[in-house]
Design a protein around this motif. Sequence first.
Motif, mmCIF file in Angstrom:
data_model
loop_
_atom_site.group_PDB
_atom_site.id
_atom_site.type_symbol
_atom_site.label_atom_id
_atom_site.label_comp_id
_atom_site.label_asym_id
_atom_site.label_seq_id
_atom_site.Cartn_x
_atom_site.Cartn_y
_atom_site.Cartn_z
ATOM 1 N N SER A 82 48.065 50.367 34.849
ATOM 2 C CA SER A 82 47.324 49.748 33.748
ATOM 3 C C SER A 82 48.177 48.728 33.013
ATOM 4 C CB SER A 82 46.825 50.823 32.770
ATOM 5 O OG SER A 82 47.897 51.370 32.030
ATOM 6 N N ALA A 133 42.109 48.292 33.809
ATOM 7 C CA ALA A 133 43.185 48.943 33.051
ATOM 8 C C ALA A 133 42.624 49.967 32.075
ATOM 9 C CB ALA A 133 44.005 47.901 32.305
ATOM 10 N N SER A 134 41.435 49.692 31.530
ATOM 11 C CA SER A 134 40.844 50.594 30.535
ATOM 12 C C SER A 134 40.513 51.958 31.121
ATOM 13 C CB SER A 134 39.580 49.970 29.943
ATOM 14 O OG SER A 134 38.505 49.985 30.884
ATOM 15 N N TYR A 136 42.428 53.763 32.710
ATOM 16 C CA TYR A 136 43.629 54.593 32.675
ATOM 17 C C TYR A 136 44.172 54.749 31.255
ATOM 18 C CZ TYR A 136 43.455 53.524 37.669
ATOM 19 O OH TYR A 136 43.048 53.378 38.971
ATOM 20 N N GLN A 203 50.027 51.785 25.739
ATOM 21 C CA GLN A 203 50.158 52.380 27.071
ATOM 22 C C GLN A 203 51.610 52.694 27.395
ATOM 23 O OE1 GLN A 203 47.342 53.697 27.801
ATOM 24 N NE2 GLN A 203 47.234 52.963 29.895
#
Length: 230
Positions: A82, A133-134, A136, A203
């Motif tokens: 991500s 990416a969202s 994860y 993240q």
Amino acid sequence: MKDPAMNIKQKTKALIVVPMTALIVLVLTGWFGLRTIHSGLDSIINQQFLVLINDEMRPLIEEEMLPLINEDIVQIQHLQESVTLILEADRDVYQARIAEKMALVVSETDEYAAVQKESEENIQQAQERLHKASQYLVSQESKELYAKLTEAFDAWTQKTQKVLQQAQDPAALVFARKASDYGSAVETFTVMRDLIDQTRNSQQASIDAALATISDRKASVDAKGQSLEQ
């Protein structure tokens, strides 16, 4: 004469502690190293441990090592992926911003068509990468940031597309330049980019927390491995 049971325990401890120590080193090498860990440790358990497992050792395998392989490592792989996607999306929006600036200075129809295509492709790529990416995102903070980022991204997309539209009209070119240089296009871009940074940082914090969990598991396995000799 050595106790056979003790000899087996010592061998088992070595098989556990050595891979776990190597694991921590590999984790710190990054995502590409992590991709090989799961299959490697799975092989160690399936091919080497099964012949040694008894009732005393089974909890160590099932409660410590298997969660590490099946949960912690996989989670870090996803988190690293991500972050990579977010960085690539960041690059895409900058390229779209460059295309916006190029639209203000080109004079030929084919040149304008090229920069418009460049803008559209990079916006689409950035949107797709951020969406992927969202999937994860694990912390509540990162999910909330992504929701804000989605709104900011849409707002910026509208403004940069308006700049490109106005750039085609000589009478509206001055307004396009104003929006791009210090008006709504650059303002929404700045807000959107700041949220990209915040989401990536969130993240990264999740990665740091996951690495701490792995370190704790490694310490637990080391401690329990020591008890196999006693």
